[in-house]
Motif scaffolding. Structure first.
Motif, PDB file in Angstrom:
ATOM      1  N   ILE A   1       0.832  -1.205   0.000  1.00  0.00           N
ATOM      2  CA  ILE A   1       0.000   0.000   0.000  1.00  0.00           C
ATOM      3  C   ILE A   1       0.865   1.252   0.000  1.00  0.00           C
ATOM      4  N   ARG A   2       1.881   1.268   0.865  1.00  0.00           N
ATOM      5  CA  ARG A   2       2.769   2.434   0.921  1.00  0.00           C
ATOM      6  C   ARG A   2       3.452   2.668  -0.427  1.00  0.00           C
ATOM      7  N   ALA A   3       3.922   1.596  -1.035  1.00  0.00           N
ATOM      8  CA  ALA A   3       4.614   1.732  -2.317  1.00  0.00           C
ATOM      9  C   ALA A   3       3.679   2.242  -3.402  1.00  0.00           C
ATOM     10  N   ALA A   4       2.465   1.716  -3.445  1.00  0.00           N
ATOM     11  CA  ALA A   4       1.512   2.136  -4.472  1.00  0.00           C
ATOM     12  C   ALA A   4       1.181   3.615  -4.351  1.00  0.00           C
ATOM     13  N   LEU A   5       0.985   4.076  -3.127  1.00  0.00           N
ATOM     14  CA  LEU A   5       0.547   5.454  -2.910  1.00  0.00           C
ATOM     15  C   LEU A   5       1.697   6.455  -2.957  1.00  0.00           C
ATOM     16  N   SER A   6       2.903   6.024  -2.646  1.00  0.00           N
ATOM     17  CA  SER A   6       4.031   6.965  -2.614  1.00  0.00           C
ATOM     18  C   SER A   6       4.877   6.924  -3.884  1.00  0.00           C
ATOM     19  N   ASP A   7       5.195   5.715  -4.352  1.00  0.00           N
ATOM     20  CA  ASP A   7       6.094   5.569  -5.501  1.00  0.00           C
ATOM     21  C   ASP A   7       5.384   5.162  -6.788  1.00  0.00           C
ATOM     22  N   GLY A   8       4.139   4.745  -6.677  1.00  0.00           N
ATOM     23  CA  GLY A   8       3.391   4.307  -7.849  1.00  0.00           C
ATOM     24  C   GLY A   8       3.500   2.811  -8.083  1.00  0.00           C
ATOM     25  N   ILE A   9       2.523   2.264  -8.756  1.00  0.00           N
ATOM     26  CA  ILE A   9       2.473   0.822  -9.000  1.00  0.00           C
ATOM     27  C   ILE A   9       3.630   0.365  -9.878  1.00  0.00           C
ATOM     28  N   ALA A  10       4.097   1.236 -10.764  1.00  0.00           N
ATOM     29  CA  ALA A  10       5.216   0.856 -11.639  1.00  0.00           C
ATOM     30  C   ALA A  10       6.466   0.508 -10.848  1.00  0.00           C
ATOM     31  N   SER A  11       6.573   1.006  -9.619  1.00  0.00           N
ATOM     32  CA  SER A  11       7.781   0.763  -8.825  1.00  0.00           C
ATOM     33  C   SER A  11       7.942  -0.704  -8.441  1.00  0.00           C
ATOM     34  N   PHE A  12       6.854  -1.463  -8.433  1.00  0.00           N
ATOM     35  CA  PHE A  12       6.957  -2.888  -8.090  1.00  0.00           C
ATOM     36  C   PHE A  12       6.335  -3.790  -9.157  1.00  0.00           C
ATOM     37  N   ALA A  13       5.999  -3.229 -10.312  1.00  0.00           N
ATOM     38  CA  ALA A  13       5.285  -3.988 -11.340  1.00  0.00           C
ATOM     39  C   ALA A  13       6.083  -5.174 -11.860  1.00  0.00           C
ATOM     40  N   ASP A  14       7.380  -5.017 -12.029  1.00  0.00           N
ATOM     41  CA  ASP A  14       8.175  -6.133 -12.565  1.00  0.00           C
ATOM     42  C   ASP A  14       8.156  -7.328 -11.618  1.00  0.00           C
ATOM     43  N   GLY A  15       8.210  -7.068 -10.319  1.00  0.00           N
ATOM     44  CA  GLY A  15       8.119  -8.150  -9.349  1.00  0.00           C
ATOM     45  C   GLY A  15       6.778  -8.852  -9.390  1.00  0.00           C
ATOM     46  N   VAL A  16       5.717  -8.086  -9.611  1.00  0.00           N
ATOM     47  CA  VAL A  16       4.385  -8.683  -9.733  1.00  0.00           C
ATOM     48  C   VAL A  16       4.322  -9.569 -10.972  1.00  0.00           C
ATOM     49  N   MET A  17       4.885  -9.115 -12.080  1.00  0.00           N
ATOM     50  CA  MET A  17       4.869  -9.913 -13.309  1.00  0.00           C
ATOM     51  C   MET A  17       5.554 -11.262 -13.112  1.00  0.00           C
ATOM     52  N   GLU A  18       6.611 -11.283 -12.293  1.00  0.00           N
ATOM     53  CA  GLU A  18       7.299 -12.548 -12.024  1.00  0.00           C
ATOM     54  C   GLU A  18       6.404 -13.535 -11.291  1.00  0.00           C
ATOM     55  N   LYS A  19       5.469 -13.032 -10.495  1.00  0.00           N
ATOM     56  CA  LYS A  19       4.536 -13.898  -9.780  1.00  0.00           C
ATOM     57  C   LYS A  19       3.339 -14.276 -10.644  1.00  0.00           C
ATOM     58  N   TRP A  20       2.937 -13.356 -11.496  1.00  0.00           N
ATOM     59  CA  TRP A  20       1.773 -13.611 -12.343  1.00  0.00           C
ATOM     60  C   TRP A  20       2.055 -14.656 -13.419  1.00  0.00           C
ATOM     61  N   PHE A  21       3.263 -14.602 -14.016  1.00  0.00           N
ATOM     62  CA  PHE A  21       3.538 -15.395 -15.205  1.00  0.00           C
ATOM     63  C   PHE A  21       4.864 -16.151 -15.071  1.00  0.00           C
ATOM     64  N   THR A  22       4.933 -17.286 -15.723  1.00  0.00           N
ATOM     65  CA  THR A  22       6.113 -18.146 -15.662  1.00  0.00           C
ATOM     66  C   THR A  22       7.264 -17.562 -16.474  1.00  0.00           C
ATOM     67  N   PRO A  23       8.487 -18.062 -16.239  1.00  0.00           N
ATOM     68  CA  PRO A  23       9.617 -17.639 -17.079  1.00  0.00           C
ATOM     69  C   PRO A  23       9.376 -17.897 -18.553  1.00  0.00           C
ATOM     70  N   ASP A  24       8.695 -18.974 -18.887  1.00  0.00           N
ATOM     71  CA  ASP A  24       8.409 -19.281 -20.286  1.00  0.00           C
ATOM     72  C   ASP A  24       7.538 -18.195 -20.913  1.00  0.00           C
ATOM     73  N   PHE A  25       6.546 -17.711 -20.178  1.00  0.00           N
ATOM     74  CA  PHE A  25       5.693 -16.629 -20.663  1.00  0.00           C
ATOM     75  C   PHE A  25       6.530 -15.373 -20.887  1.00  0.00           C
ATOM     76  N   HIS A  26       7.407 -15.064 -19.941  1.00  0.00           N
ATOM     77  CA  HIS A  26       8.280 -13.895 -20.071  1.00  0.00           C
ATOM     78  C   HIS A  26       9.149 -14.000 -21.320  1.00  0.00           C
ATOM     79  N   GLU A  27       9.638 -15.202 -21.601  1.00  0.00           N
ATOM     80  CA  GLU A  27      10.560 -15.390 -22.717  1.00  0.00           C
ATOM     81  C   GLU A  27       9.857 -15.385 -24.066  1.00  0.00           C
ATOM     82  N   LYS A  28       8.687 -16.039 -24.148  1.00  0.00           N
ATOM     83  CA  LYS A  28       8.061 -16.290 -25.448  1.00  0.00           C
ATOM     84  C   LYS A  28       6.863 -15.399 -25.753  1.00  0.00           C
ATOM     85  N   ARG A  29       6.315 -14.733 -24.751  1.00  0.00           N
ATOM     86  CA  ARG A  29       5.104 -13.942 -24.975  1.00  0.00           C
ATOM     87  C   ARG A  29       5.310 -12.514 -24.452  1.00  0.00           C
ATOM     88  N   GLY A  30       6.432 -11.930 -24.892  1.00  0.00           N
ATOM     89  CA  GLY A  30       6.825 -10.622 -24.393  1.00  0.00           C
ATOM     90  C   GLY A  30       5.835  -9.517 -24.691  1.00  0.00           C
TER      91      GLY A  30
END
Length: 267
Positions: free
Chosen positions: A134-163
């Motif tokens: 919550i603190r990060a979203a309101l102070s730094d914006g969602i983009a500040s942690f978006a890459d970490g969220v993507m790692e949880k949402w999608f597998t490495p294969d998705f990252h590699e092949k479905r960019g």
């Protein structure tokens, strides 16, 4: 586009009725909107009535007065179903959507004929974790942690092949209003249905991606074990959002649930 005012907020929804067919209601995850269900919908909407909506503070739905609780989201969904005249449905909820579905069963059990609980649990995360988000979203914006969220949402294969798709879903997340995202985080933080899961008495399917970094398989299996008679299925090659990464497999599991588990209940 369809909108209705429920509990003081305008909710964006899509309803595809099918006369005489069972209804499935899809509830999206944190930081997404109802478009995450599009690929699943293409496989199911000819045979089932389908309801999709953006929960408050997400997509095109208003946030309303915050903070709020999971019970607020459940009341919104109950109001939407009442507006649509849906008297009984299978609720398919992903992540926070699954928590909303559990809450709705406790507050409005008469509207639920079955549950599909995807990549979710009766309690998700810790207060410390959610407060930090919550603190990060309101102070730094969602983009500040978006890459970490993507790692949880999608597998490495998705990252590699479905960019290209990965970039699109990252944009979906980062365009989310921080206030709406933070309000949903607070609702998840304060939700705990571990003592009520055993009271669920409708057919239930619990599903999880084998690479889910947010609600890992052992957590979702624990939810399934706590619900009498619940089925537990793991989707290989999927992270936290199997409706995007493996829609064919998820749709097949839902169809099997609707034709086997739900029909046995009606027999």
């Amino acid at each position: 586009m369809q909108f209705v005012r429920i509990n003081g907020v305008s909710l964006h929804y899509r309803y595809r009725p099918r006369a005489g067919r069972p209804t499935i209601v899809f509830v999206n995850s944190l930081g997404t909107d109802m478009r995450i269900w599009n690929a699943v919908a293409r496989q199911l909407s000819d045979d089932y009535a389908c309801v999709f909506y953006d929960k408050r503070g997400h997509g095109l739905s208003e946030l309303g007065e915050a903070p709020h609780r999971i019970e607020t989201h459940a009341a919104d969904l109950a109001g939407l179903l009442n507006h649509l005249g849906v008297a009984g449905a299978v609720i398919c909820g992903l992540s926070i959507g699954g928590v909303i579905a559990q809450c709705l069963y406790g507050t409005h059990p008469h509207v639920i004929e079955g549950l599909v609980l995807c990549d979710t649990a009766s309690r998700i995360g810790t207060a410390e974790m959610w407060n930090g988000r919550i603190r990060a979203a309101l102070s730094d914006g969602i983009a500040s942690f978006a890459d970490g969220v993507m790692e949880k949402w999608f597998t490495p294969d998705f990252h590699e092949k479905r960019g290209d798709e990965l970039a699109g879903y990252r944009t979906m997340l980062t365009r989310q209003e921080p206030a709406g995202y933070a309000a949903a985080c607070a609702a998840i933080r304060d939700a705990d249905y571990r003592t009520t899961a055993a009271a669920i008495r409708v057919p239930t399917l619990c599903v999880v991606g084998d690479r889910d970094g947010s609600t890992p398989p052992e957590l979702v299996e624990g939810l399934a074990r706590s619900i009498p008679g619940a089925r537990f299925e793991i989707i290989a090659g999927a992270g936290h959002i199997p409706c995007v990464e493996k829609p064919d497999r998820l749709a097949a599991l839902i169809r099997e649930f609707m034709t086997d588990d739900m029909q046995r209940r009606r027999a």
